[in-house]
Scaffold this motif. Structure first.
Motif, PDB file in Angstrom:
ATOM      1  N   GLY A   1      76.805  84.628  -9.611  1.00 49.10           N
ATOM      2  CA  GLY A   1      77.286  83.282  -9.821  1.00 49.10           C
ATOM      3  C   GLY A   1      78.037  82.766  -8.599  1.00 49.10           C
ATOM      4  N   ALA A   2      78.437  81.519  -8.665  1.00 54.40           N
ATOM      5  CA  ALA A   2      79.073  80.891  -7.531  1.00 54.40           C
ATOM      6  C   ALA A   2      80.507  81.339  -7.350  1.00 54.40           C
ATOM      7  CB  ALA A   2      79.019  79.382  -7.695  1.00 54.40           C
ATOM      8  N   GLY A   3      81.173  81.701  -8.441  1.00 51.56           N
ATOM      9  CA  GLY A   3      82.576  82.048  -8.346  1.00 51.56           C
ATOM     10  C   GLY A   3      82.893  83.259  -9.189  1.00 51.56           C
ATOM     11  N   VAL A   4      84.191  83.588  -9.239  1.00 50.42           N
ATOM     12  CA  VAL A   4      84.651  84.676 -10.083  1.00 50.42           C
ATOM     13  C   VAL A   4      84.680  84.190 -11.538  1.00 50.42           C
ATOM     14  CG1 VAL A   4      86.553  86.256 -10.550  1.00 50.42           C
ATOM     15  CG2 VAL A   4      86.046  85.567  -8.185  1.00 50.42           C
ATOM     16  N   SER A   5      84.120  84.979 -12.425  1.00 49.18           N
ATOM     17  CA  SER A   5      84.168  84.607 -13.839  1.00 49.18           C
ATOM     18  C   SER A   5      84.914  85.663 -14.635  1.00 49.18           C
ATOM     19  CB  SER A   5      82.760  84.401 -14.408  1.00 49.18           C
ATOM     20  OG  SER A   5      82.019  85.592 -14.337  1.00 49.18           O
ATOM     21  N   GLN A   6      85.573  85.210 -15.688  1.00 50.11           N
ATOM     22  CA  GLN A   6      86.348  86.114 -16.533  1.00 50.11           C
ATOM     23  C   GLN A   6      86.059  85.791 -17.992  1.00 50.11           C
ATOM     24  OE1 GLN A   6      90.307  85.579 -13.922  1.00 50.11           O
ATOM     25  NE2 GLN A   6      90.496  87.179 -15.486  1.00 50.11           N
ATOM     26  N   THR A   7      85.966  86.855 -18.779  1.00 53.99           N
ATOM     27  CA  THR A   7      85.779  86.685 -20.217  1.00 53.99           C
ATOM     28  C   THR A   7      86.656  87.663 -20.980  1.00 53.99           C
ATOM     29  OG1 THR A   7      83.889  88.201 -20.150  1.00 53.99           O
ATOM     30  CG2 THR A   7      83.409  85.828 -20.064  1.00 53.99           C
ATOM     31  N   PRO A   8      87.153  87.268 -22.166  1.00 54.14           N
ATOM     32  CA  PRO A   8      87.086  85.919 -22.700  1.00 54.14           C
ATOM     33  C   PRO A   8      88.065  84.997 -21.987  1.00 54.14           C
ATOM     34  CG  PRO A   8      88.444  87.274 -24.112  1.00 54.14           C
ATOM     35  CD  PRO A   8      87.926  88.189 -23.025  1.00 54.14           C
ATOM     36  N   SER A   9      87.993  83.713 -22.246  1.00 52.42           N
ATOM     37  CA  SER A   9      88.962  82.799 -21.643  1.00 52.42           C
ATOM     38  C   SER A   9      90.289  82.871 -22.394  1.00 52.42           C
ATOM     39  CB  SER A   9      88.425  81.372 -21.648  1.00 52.42           C
ATOM     40  OG  SER A   9      88.069  80.984 -22.959  1.00 52.42           O
ATOM     41  N   ASN A  10      90.210  83.145 -23.683  1.00 55.09           N
ATOM     42  CA  ASN A  10      91.406  83.315 -24.516  1.00 55.09           C
ATOM     43  C   ASN A  10      91.210  84.508 -25.427  1.00 55.09           C
ATOM     44  OD1 ASN A  10      93.464  80.958 -24.378  1.00 55.09           O
ATOM     45  ND2 ASN A  10      91.481  79.966 -24.262  1.00 55.09           N
TER      46      ASN A  10
ATOM     47  N   ILE B   1      82.631  87.601  -7.248  1.00 57.98           N
ATOM     48  CA  ILE B   1      81.595  86.926  -6.458  1.00 57.98           C
ATOM     49  C   ILE B   1      80.634  87.992  -5.924  1.00 57.98           C
ATOM     50  CG2 ILE B   1      81.182  85.611  -4.335  1.00 57.98           C
ATOM     51  CD1 ILE B   1      83.875  84.214  -4.871  1.00 57.98           C
ATOM     52  N   SER B   2      79.358  87.717  -6.024  1.00 60.08           N
ATOM     53  CA  SER B   2      78.351  88.676  -5.592  1.00 60.08           C
ATOM     54  C   SER B   2      78.554  89.075  -4.131  1.00 60.08           C
ATOM     55  CB  SER B   2      76.952  88.059  -5.771  1.00 60.08           C
ATOM     56  OG  SER B   2      75.963  88.944  -5.321  1.00 60.08           O
ATOM     57  N   GLY B   3      78.559  90.380  -3.911  1.00 59.52           N
ATOM     58  CA  GLY B   3      78.714  90.881  -2.545  1.00 59.52           C
ATOM     59  C   GLY B   3      80.144  91.170  -2.132  1.00 59.52           C
ATOM     60  N   HIS B   4      81.102  90.761  -2.954  1.00 59.49           N
ATOM     61  CA  HIS B   4      82.503  91.048  -2.635  1.00 59.49           C
ATOM     62  C   HIS B   4      82.818  92.492  -3.014  1.00 59.49           C
ATOM     63  CE1 HIS B   4      84.385  86.771  -2.288  1.00 59.49           C
ATOM     64  NE2 HIS B   4      83.341  86.942  -1.500  1.00 59.49           N
ATOM     65  N   THR B   5      83.356  93.229  -2.039  1.00 61.32           N
ATOM     66  CA  THR B   5      83.632  94.642  -2.303  1.00 61.32           C
ATOM     67  C   THR B   5      85.017  94.864  -2.896  1.00 61.32           C
ATOM     68  OG1 THR B   5      84.519  95.030  -0.080  1.00 61.32           O
ATOM     69  CG2 THR B   5      82.137  95.315  -0.383  1.00 61.32           C
ATOM     70  N   ALA B   6      85.925  93.934  -2.667  1.00 58.50           N
ATOM     71  CA  ALA B   6      87.302  94.095  -3.144  1.00 58.50           C
ATOM     72  C   ALA B   6      87.530  93.255  -4.394  1.00 58.50           C
ATOM     73  CB  ALA B   6      88.291  93.686  -2.060  1.00 58.50           C
TER      74      ALA B   6
ATOM     75  N   SER C   1      84.489  94.508 -13.383  1.00 56.19           N
ATOM     76  CA  SER C   1      85.665  95.324 -13.683  1.00 56.19           C
ATOM     77  C   SER C   1      86.176  94.977 -15.075  1.00 56.19           C
ATOM     78  CB  SER C   1      86.773  95.068 -12.667  1.00 56.19           C
ATOM     79  OG  SER C   1      87.957  95.781 -12.995  1.00 56.19           O
ATOM     80  N   THR C   2      86.765  95.969 -15.728  1.00 52.09           N
ATOM     81  CA  THR C   2      87.373  95.774 -17.039  1.00 52.09           C
ATOM     82  C   THR C   2      88.818  96.246 -16.987  1.00 52.09           C
ATOM     83  OG1 THR C   2      85.236  96.199 -18.106  1.00 52.09           O
ATOM     84  CG2 THR C   2      87.196  96.267 -19.498  1.00 52.09           C
ATOM     85  N   LEU C   3      89.710  95.396 -17.416  1.00 47.38           N
ATOM     86  CA  LEU C   3      91.119  95.749 -17.577  1.00 47.38           C
ATOM     87  C   LEU C   3      91.341  96.083 -19.046  1.00 47.38           C
ATOM     88  CD1 LEU C   3      94.024  95.900 -16.361  1.00 47.38           C
ATOM     89  CD2 LEU C   3      94.293  93.502 -17.021  1.00 47.38           C
ATOM     90  N   LYS C   4      91.897  97.250 -19.286  1.00 52.16           N
ATOM     91  CA  LYS C   4      92.062  97.733 -20.658  1.00 52.16           C
ATOM     92  C   LYS C   4      93.539  97.884 -20.951  1.00 52.16           C
ATOM     93  CE  LYS C   4      87.763 100.314 -20.046  1.00 52.16           C
ATOM     94  NZ  LYS C   4      86.985 101.496 -20.457  1.00 52.16           N
ATOM     95  N   ILE C   5      93.967  97.368 -22.084  1.00 52.15           N
ATOM     96  CA  ILE C   5      95.363  97.468 -22.494  1.00 52.15           C
ATOM     97  C   ILE C   5      95.405  98.102 -23.871  1.00 52.15           C
ATOM     98  CG2 ILE C   5      97.560  96.276 -22.758  1.00 52.15           C
ATOM     99  CD1 ILE C   5      96.344  93.905 -21.241  1.00 52.15           C
TER     100      ILE C   5
ATOM    101  N   ASP D   1      90.248  87.598   5.475  1.00 52.18           N
ATOM    102  CA  ASP D   1      89.797  87.775   4.100  1.00 52.18           C
ATOM    103  C   ASP D   1      90.606  86.914   3.153  1.00 52.18           C
ATOM    104  OD1 ASP D   1      89.139  90.591   1.986  1.00 52.18           O
ATOM    105  OD2 ASP D   1      87.745  89.217   2.912  1.00 52.18           O
ATOM    106  N   THR D   2      89.941  86.136   2.350  1.00 52.38           N
ATOM    107  CA  THR D   2      90.606  85.286   1.365  1.00 52.38           C
ATOM    108  C   THR D   2      90.226  85.759  -0.024  1.00 52.38           C
ATOM    109  OG1 THR D   2      90.692  83.350   2.807  1.00 52.38           O
ATOM    110  CG2 THR D   2      90.755  82.935   0.443  1.00 52.38           C
ATOM    111  N   GLN D   3      91.215  85.788  -0.919  1.00 51.44           N
ATOM    112  CA  GLN D   3      90.955  86.149  -2.303  1.00 51.44           C
ATOM    113  C   GLN D   3      90.609  84.884  -3.088  1.00 51.44           C
ATOM    114  OE1 GLN D   3      93.948  88.679  -4.095  1.00 51.44           O
ATOM    115  NE2 GLN D   3      94.262  89.773  -2.175  1.00 51.44           N
ATOM    116  N   TYR D   4      89.534  84.951  -3.835  1.00 57.86           N
ATOM    117  CA  TYR D   4      89.085  83.851  -4.679  1.00 57.86           C
ATOM    118  C   TYR D   4      89.337  84.241  -6.126  1.00 57.86           C
ATOM    119  CZ  TYR D   4      86.910  82.280  -0.398  1.00 57.86           C
ATOM    120  OH  TYR D   4      86.704  81.861   0.898  1.00 57.86           O
ATOM    121  N   PHE D   5      90.007  83.341  -6.817  1.00 57.34           N
ATOM    122  CA  PHE D   5      90.472  83.659  -8.158  1.00 57.34           C
ATOM    123  C   PHE D   5      89.535  83.124  -9.230  1.00 57.34           C
ATOM    124  CE2 PHE D   5      94.699  85.534  -7.857  1.00 57.34           C
ATOM    125  CZ  PHE D   5      94.935  85.404  -6.504  1.00 57.34           C
ATOM    126  N   GLY D   6      89.462  83.880 -10.324  1.00 59.19           N
ATOM    127  CA  GLY D   6      88.773  83.418 -11.508  1.00 59.19           C
ATOM    128  C   GLY D   6      89.670  82.531 -12.353  1.00 59.19           C
ATOM    129  N   PRO D   7      89.127  82.007 -13.459  1.00 57.33           N
ATOM    130  CA  PRO D   7      89.886  81.080 -14.305  1.00 57.33           C
ATOM    131  C   PRO D   7      90.952  81.752 -15.159  1.00 57.33           C
ATOM    132  CG  PRO D   7      87.736  81.473 -15.233  1.00 57.33           C
ATOM    133  CD  PRO D   7      87.742  82.155 -13.907  1.00 57.33           C
TER     134      PRO D   7
END
Lengths: 108, 116
Positions: free
Chosen positions: B1-10, B26-31, B75-79, B103-109
């Motif tokens: 996709g064009a940007g960083v995506s995160q699910t769920p939003s809420n 973002i595709s191709g980002h290693t970090a 990546s998955t963050l688990k709590i 290097d610039t960090q691009y944030f998801g929603p």
């Protein structure tokens, strides 16, 4: 431990006025970023500053960096309502360490 | 996709429950980075991945928090055993190569987590 402080925390301005947001940080770094965040939205990258004396401008916003003073400024020229948002500076190591943000409100 | 995506939003959960938050960089980002943002504050670093490995997890507040990136992309963050104090917006960011001079960090929603 790296500490990043912004001031002011809140800024209410009239359209057409100028103002500066300050970002102080406690240890040396080779990169400093400015981000914009609209309510309920994520962070949008505005500027990356890489060296002492660096100055970048985009529209009504201009950012500068003084690495000796460990200070960056974000200057707003002739503010317009569309600039209303929260602005964060962030100092780079492996991760970013953010300031507390400056909430800017530009009134018509 | 064009940007960083995160699910769920809420995500609304009850105290003591387990949650998983997902990030597609973002595709191709290693970090890849996870941050947590409490109301009225700046984001706070949690963990940083370079490829599949956690290069720095010093920001994880305690052992209830864990993150994985098994194939170097998603990546998955688990709590575990969520607490009310875990309520915040969890932000994911990615960058091309993790720490390069430009290097610039691009944030998801973000994912807004509410623990009742």
């Amino acid at each position: 431990e790296l500490k990043v402080e912004q001031n002011p925390l809140f800024l209410s301005m009239q359209e057409g006025k100028n103002y500066t947001i300050y970002c102080n940080y406690s240890t040396t770094s080779d990169r400093l970023y400015w981000y914009r965040q609209d309510p309920g939205k994520s962070l949008e990258s505005l500027f990356v500053l890489l060296s002492n004396g660096a100055v970048k401008q985009e529209g009504r916003l201009m950012a500068s960096l003084d690495t000796k003073a460990r200070l960056s400024t974000l200057h707003i020229t002739a503010a317009v309502h569309d600039l209303s948002a929260t602005y964060f500076c962030a100092v780079a190591g492996n991760m970013l360490t953010f300031g507390g943000g400056t909430r800017l409100m530009v009134k018509p | 996709g064009a940007g960083v995506s995160q699910t769920p939003s809420n995500k609304v959960t009850e105290k003591g429950k387990y949650v998983e938050l997902r990030c597609d960089p973002i595709s191709g980002h290693t970090a890849l980075y996870w941050y947590r943002q409490s109301l009225g504050q700046g984001p706070e670093f949690l963990i940083y991945f370079q490829g599949t490995g956690a290069a720095d997890d010093s920001g994880l507040p305690n052992d209830r928090f864990f993150a994985v990136r098994p194939e170097g992309s998603v990546s998955t963050l688990k709590i575990q055993r969520t607490e009310r104090g875990d309520s915040a917006v969890y932000l994911c960011a990615s960058s091309l190569n993790g720490g390069g001079v430009t290097d610039t960090q691009y944030f998801g929603p973000g994912t807004r987590l509410t623990v009742l």
